[in-house]
Design a protein around this motif. Structure first.
Motif, PDB file in Angstrom:
ATOM      1  N   GLU A 538       0.816  -1.207   0.000  1.00 63.96           N
ATOM      2  CA  GLU A 538       0.000   0.000   0.000  1.00 63.96           C
ATOM      3  C   GLU A 538       0.857   1.268   0.000  1.00 63.96           C
ATOM      4  N   ASP A 539       2.182   1.095   0.222  1.00 66.84           N
ATOM      5  CA  ASP A 539       3.022   2.292   0.353  1.00 66.84           C
ATOM      6  C   ASP A 539       3.804   2.611  -0.910  1.00 66.84           C
ATOM      7  N   TYR A 540       4.483   1.601  -1.477  1.00 67.07           N
ATOM      8  CA  TYR A 540       5.433   1.871  -2.543  1.00 67.07           C
ATOM      9  C   TYR A 540       5.090   1.060  -3.780  1.00 67.07           C
ATOM     10  N   GLN A 541       5.495   1.584  -4.931  1.00 67.27           N
ATOM     11  CA  GLN A 541       5.278   0.893  -6.190  1.00 67.27           C
ATOM     12  C   GLN A 541       6.588   0.832  -6.955  1.00 67.27           C
ATOM     13  N   GLY A 542       6.648  -0.061  -7.936  1.00 66.54           N
ATOM     14  CA  GLY A 542       7.855  -0.170  -8.762  1.00 66.54           C
ATOM     15  C   GLY A 542       8.101  -1.589  -9.191  1.00 66.54           C
ATOM     16  N   THR A 543       9.058  -1.731 -10.145  1.00 66.09           N
ATOM     17  CA  THR A 543       9.352  -3.060 -10.706  1.00 66.09           C
ATOM     18  C   THR A 543      10.445  -3.792  -9.946  1.00 66.09           C
ATOM     19  N   GLY A 544      11.219  -3.066  -9.142  1.00 63.68           N
ATOM     20  CA  GLY A 544      12.383  -3.696  -8.519  1.00 63.68           C
ATOM     21  C   GLY A 544      13.565  -3.780  -9.465  1.00 63.68           C
ATOM     22  N   LEU A 545      13.470  -3.109 -10.628  1.00 63.04           N
ATOM     23  CA  LEU A 545      14.563  -3.124 -11.604  1.00 63.04           C
ATOM     24  C   LEU A 545      15.421  -1.863 -11.537  1.00 63.04           C
ATOM     25  N   GLY A 546      14.917  -0.805 -10.911  1.00 63.52           N
ATOM     26  CA  GLY A 546      15.566   0.496 -10.975  1.00 63.52           C
ATOM     27  C   GLY A 546      17.025   0.476 -10.566  1.00 63.52           C
ATOM     28  N   LEU A 547      17.327   0.001  -9.361  1.00 57.16           N
ATOM     29  CA  LEU A 547      18.709   0.018  -8.882  1.00 57.16           C
ATOM     30  C   LEU A 547      19.584  -0.966  -9.626  1.00 57.16           C
ATOM     31  N   SER A 548      18.986  -2.076 -10.111  1.00 59.34           N
ATOM     32  CA  SER A 548      19.748  -3.028 -10.925  1.00 59.34           C
ATOM     33  C   SER A 548      20.209  -2.367 -12.216  1.00 59.34           C
ATOM     34  N   ILE A 549      19.298  -1.605 -12.858  1.00 62.32           N
ATOM     35  CA  ILE A 549      19.650  -0.906 -14.090  1.00 62.32           C
ATOM     36  C   ILE A 549      20.677   0.186 -13.802  1.00 62.32           C
ATOM     37  N   VAL A 550      20.530   0.887 -12.672  1.00 62.92           N
ATOM     38  CA  VAL A 550      21.497   1.922 -12.298  1.00 62.92           C
ATOM     39  C   VAL A 550      22.904   1.328 -12.207  1.00 62.92           C
ATOM     40  N   LYS A 551      23.025   0.207 -11.523  1.00 57.39           N
ATOM     41  CA  LYS A 551      24.341  -0.415 -11.339  1.00 57.39           C
ATOM     42  C   LYS A 551      24.947  -0.821 -12.680  1.00 57.39           C
ATOM     43  N   ARG A 552      24.109  -1.390 -13.567  1.00 59.11           N
ATOM     44  CA  ARG A 552      24.620  -1.851 -14.864  1.00 59.11           C
ATOM     45  C   ARG A 552      24.996  -0.667 -15.762  1.00 59.11           C
ATOM     46  N   LEU A 553      24.178   0.397 -15.733  1.00 58.56           N
ATOM     47  CA  LEU A 553      24.492   1.567 -16.543  1.00 58.56           C
ATOM     48  C   LEU A 553      25.766   2.251 -16.058  1.00 58.56           C
ATOM     49  N   LEU A 554      25.962   2.323 -14.753  1.00 58.65           N
ATOM     50  CA  LEU A 554      27.202   2.899 -14.227  1.00 58.65           C
ATOM     51  C   LEU A 554      28.403   2.058 -14.638  1.00 58.65           C
ATOM     52  N   GLY A 555      28.190   0.755 -14.749  1.00 60.81           N
ATOM     53  CA  GLY A 555      29.264  -0.102 -15.238  1.00 60.81           C
ATOM     54  C   GLY A 555      29.688   0.268 -16.648  1.00 60.81           C
ATOM     55  N   LEU A 556      28.721   0.669 -17.496  1.00 64.28           N
ATOM     56  CA  LEU A 556      29.047   1.113 -18.851  1.00 64.28           C
ATOM     57  C   LEU A 556      29.904   2.373 -18.819  1.00 64.28           C
ATOM     58  N   PHE A 557      29.649   3.252 -17.837  1.00 57.87           N
ATOM     59  CA  PHE A 557      30.461   4.459 -17.683  1.00 57.87           C
ATOM     60  C   PHE A 557      31.812   4.161 -17.032  1.00 57.87           C
ATOM     61  N   GLY A 558      32.035   2.925 -16.610  1.00 58.76           N
ATOM     62  CA  GLY A 558      33.258   2.580 -15.893  1.00 58.76           C
ATOM     63  C   GLY A 558      33.233   3.036 -14.454  1.00 58.76           C
ATOM     64  N   SER A 559      32.029   3.138 -13.876  1.00 55.32           N
ATOM     65  CA  SER A 559      31.893   3.667 -12.520  1.00 55.32           C
ATOM     66  C   SER A 559      31.172   2.659 -11.627  1.00 55.32           C
ATOM     67  N   THR A 560      31.224   2.892 -10.334  1.00 55.33           N
ATOM     68  CA  THR A 560      30.508   2.072  -9.353  1.00 55.33           C
ATOM     69  C   THR A 560      29.714   2.995  -8.432  1.00 55.33           C
ATOM     70  N   ILE A 561      28.750   2.424  -7.736  1.00 55.91           N
ATOM     71  CA  ILE A 561      27.892   3.218  -6.854  1.00 55.91           C
ATOM     72  C   ILE A 561      28.176   2.874  -5.393  1.00 55.91           C
ATOM     73  N   THR A 562      28.154   3.892  -4.548  1.00 54.28           N
ATOM     74  CA  THR A 562      28.415   3.715  -3.117  1.00 54.28           C
ATOM     75  C   THR A 562      27.137   4.050  -2.341  1.00 54.28           C
ATOM     76  N   LEU A 563      26.817   3.203  -1.363  1.00 58.32           N
ATOM     77  CA  LEU A 563      25.594   3.370  -0.578  1.00 58.32           C
ATOM     78  C   LEU A 563      25.944   3.562   0.897  1.00 58.32           C
ATOM     79  N   GLU A 564      25.304   4.566   1.520  1.00 60.01           N
ATOM     80  CA  GLU A 564      25.412   4.768   2.965  1.00 60.01           C
ATOM     81  C   GLU A 564      24.000   4.961   3.505  1.00 60.01           C
ATOM     82  N   SER A 565      23.617   4.115   4.463  1.00 60.58           N
ATOM     83  CA  SER A 565      22.245   4.197   4.968  1.00 60.58           C
ATOM     84  C   SER A 565      22.118   3.438   6.281  1.00 60.58           C
TER      85      SER A 565
END
Length: 725
Positions: A538-565
């Protein structure tokens, strides 16, 4: 101790048996086999070369001739290299190198280091390691005073540098080649030398010189036997022609490259060669066992025969019997297991086929309405100039572009995983792009009563060059996630200039929120596909693909993502991407984009399309360019109208009721009508290319499309038809 002596005696008996069965032949005959295997390899007969080299290796091993063993391994490695089994090629090159050192053959060491350099530079893309091997090769070439070998290795180094665009680093090696070409060059290197000189001239924008060198390379290849080098000459020439916008000639040379490559690597040859390679690997395992057994036996040759040994022999025989029975059982078990694996493989292949069919269907069904959305948005902006400054309509247009890019990536997620997505070089303003993202997500921020704050480093140039659509996709995913998981809070978008290296400006992005946060136990899996952590329906919507695509696209740029939470402490994502800053190149890109789509000629275009919205959009695009346009709903109507009227070009939809675009085109061609036909379709181009060509379609353009691309194809095909007439 008894078991120990028992095993020694067993090994002694086994080795005696093996040695009795080994056949020894003269080294001259082995050398003849090695030369025959090399000849077969040079003419791309990989199956025969592998079989012959395997026989030569067996005889050389029995003869204990380290030089011939090394040469046999070298040919085997070369075959695997040509069959694209690069890990196996490296393994056998190292085996050859081991025996080359034992034989103290410096010439062979030179060749092997050169070949390892080729594999690591051109196939494994481990450039530094490959250059290391090349330098070792040059050292041995100088040691044996064979400057012709050194010349050839310098040629490979120059090619390696040029292949990754490092022309300045590669030029000294090219200069060495040019200075020594008359003395050490031959027909086998003539193609590559001319091709590399053409590539360097192309890099320096000396187009006339580049064109002449490429043509010389192709001419030398056509007069010689180096078909592989000829194919690369066609490929590099095609790239050059594309750069100077000679697209037709570029396509012809690309076709020549594909034909030569297909001839060199005939699928039937590869299948047969793989069988020979499998037998070769079995022989390799057997040789390893023989080597271990021989080493053990040599340590106990001085053991005396006695009554105890006879008793131990009987015990060993019993153990052997048990082992044989166990081996038979294992073989039967493996056969059964292999059958299960084969069945599982068939199920997996069937599932993969169903997945491909599903993706193809969804791709068509999504691209068709998206074509309408993008087209009608553009029509609104063009017909109602007063809306051109509307943030809402601009956000709609941006969101449509973003949605199209996202749909394409999701529907072709397998292409992303196989690194088939290629980044584009577009000029953009980072502030404008982030403002557009902020505006397009304003509805989501208002829904959760969030504030979006943006900080952009003032030192960042106004215009950068890079793939702005992929960057927007990354930021849209991260910012929308932050907004969804934050209520009555703030989402911060921060962009800092981190460092400058030449023309590359490294931007540090930070997306930070003060929302619900992510537990440390869940942080390792949020980048997996279809994973949604802590979600309530009831709170959130989405496919669950967003962050997976982000990680793969950053790989194309030769970059990685850092998470702090942490739970209740909010979340921050950070990453760094380099973008190019080049004012001259930016101006050139802008000039290429700002092309006048109007034409002095008035062409008559027939649109065959069953979707009413798509009819409207396509007709508006065509008539905007001052063309005369007629629309029909299906293939039968198209056949009727072309009997009565003539057209300069036909835009043909593929997926139509009654009669599809392929069948309609075939019937048009049966009437001897040669009017150019362009498939205007929502299908993926790779799926329909073969059928389109066989039915008589001249070109394919996938909806949605850029109008500039469509008019370029229309003008080219009409002019080509007029010239042919």
């Amino acid at each position: 101790m008894r078991i120990f002596f028992l095993l020694i005696f067993l090994l002694n008996c086994f080795v005696n048996t093996v040695n009795a069965q080994s056949e020894t032949i003269p080294d001259a005959k082995i050398d003849k086999l090695v030369k025959q295997a090399w000849e077969d390899f040079k003419y791309s007969n990989f199956e025969k070369s592998l079989i012959t080299s395997r026989v030569a290796l067996n005889y050389a091993t029995a003869s204990k001739n380290n030089d011939l063993i090394a040469k046999s391994y070298k040919i085997i490695a070369g075959n695997y290299n040509e069959l694209s089994e690069f890990d196996k090629a490296i393994f056998f090159y190292n085996k050859s190198l081991y025996y080359a050192y034992k034989a103290d053959n410096d010439s062979l060491k030179h060749n092997l280091y050169n070949n390892l350099g080729n594999v690591y530079c051109f196939e494994k893309k481990q450039f530094d390691k490959g250059i290391n091997y090349y330098k070792k090769s040059i050292a041995y070439g100088l040691k044996i005073n064979n400057v012709s070998h050194v010349y050839f290795t310098n040629l490979n180094i120059a090619w390696a540098y040029f292949d990754i665009g490092k022309f300045k680093e590669g030029y000294p090696y090219l200069k060495f080649i040019e200075n020594n070409i008359e003395k050490y060059g031959d027909q086998s290197t003539e193609i590559v030398v001319n091709m590399l000189t053409g590539m360097y001239a192309n890099y320096r924008n000396e187009n006339d010189a580049a064109n002449a060198y490429f043509l010389s390379a192709i001419k030398a290849g056509e007069n010689g036997e180096e078909q592989s080098d000829l194919s690369y000459a066609h490929l590099e020439y095609s790239k050059f022609l594309t750069k100077i916008k000679k697209y037709k000639e570029a396509y012809e040379h690309l076709t020549a490259y594909n034909q030569i490559t297909e001839e060199l690597y005939n699928q039937e040859k590869l299948k047969k060669a793989s069988i020979a390679g499998f037998n070769l690997e079995l022989d390799e395992y057997k040789r390893q066992i023989d080597k271990i057994e021989n080493e053990k036996i040599s340590q106990y040759q001085s053991l005396k025969k006695s009554r105890i040994i006879v008793i131990l022999f009987i015990l060993v025989s019993l153990i052997l019997l048990v082992l044989i029975i166990t081996l038979i059982k294992n073989i039967r078990f493996k056969k059964q297991h292999n059958l299960e694996l084969l069945k599982a493989k068939e199920i997996a292949e069937e599932a993969s086929l169903l997945k491909t069919q599903f993706i193809s269907t969804i791709s068509h069904e999504l691209r068709t309405p998206l074509y309408g959305v993008v087209g009608i948005t553009n029509m609104l902006l063009e017909e109602h100039k007063e809306l051109s400054h509307s943030k809402h309509l601009s956000s709609l247009k941006f969101s449509a572009r973003y949605l199209l890019s996202l749909v394409n990536d999701i529907l072709q997620i397998n292409k992303i995983e196989e690194n088939k997505v290629i980044l584009e070089n577009l000029t953009f303003n980072i502030s404008d792009e982030i403002t557009m993202i902020k505006n397009s997500l304003s509805f989501l921020s208002q829904k959760n009563n969030n504030k979006i704050s943006v900080y952009i480093d003032a030192d960042i140039p106004e215009y950068l060059i890079g793939d702005k659509l992929r960057l927007a996709q990354i930021l849209m995913n991260l910012v929308s996630n932050a907004l969804k998981f934050t209520k009555d809070g703030e989402v911060e978008i921060k962009v800092d200039l981190c460092k400058i290296e030449g023309k590359n400006y490294f931007l540090d992005f930070l997306i930070k929120d003060n929302g619900v946060g992510i537990a440390s136990v869940d942080q390792g899996k949020i980048f997996e596909k279809f994973v949604q952590v802590g979600r309530k329906d009831e709170d959130y919507q989405g496919t669950g693909l967003g962050l997976s695509i982000v990680k793969r696209l950053l790989g194309l740029f030769g970059s990685t993502i850092t998470l702090e939470s942490d739970i209740g402490q909010g979340t921050s994502f950070s990453f760094m991407i380099p973008f190019e800053y080049d004012p001259q190149k930016t101006k050139k890109i802008i000039d290429e984009i700002e092309v006048d789509l109007t034409s002095n000629e008035v062409y008559k275009i027939l649109i065959v399309e069953d979707n009413l919205i798509n009819q409207l959009v396509t007709k508006k695009i065509i008539e905007k360019n001052n063309y005369v346009c007629k629309v029909v709903d299906d293939g039968f109507a198209a056949l009727d109208i072309i009997e009565k009227e003539s057209f300069d070009l036909i835009l043909m939809d593929i997926n139509m009721p009654l009669m599809n675009g392929f069948e309609t085109t075939k019937r048009i061609r049966l009437k001897q009508i040669k009017t150019p036909i362009v498939a205007l379709t929502a299908f993926d181009k790779d799926e329909i290319t073969d059928e389109a060509i066989s039915s008589g379609i001249n070109d394919i353009i996938v909806k949605p499309f850029e109008p500039l691309k469509l008019f370029k194809i229309i003008n080219y095909l009409i002019q080509e038809a007029e010239n042919a007439g």
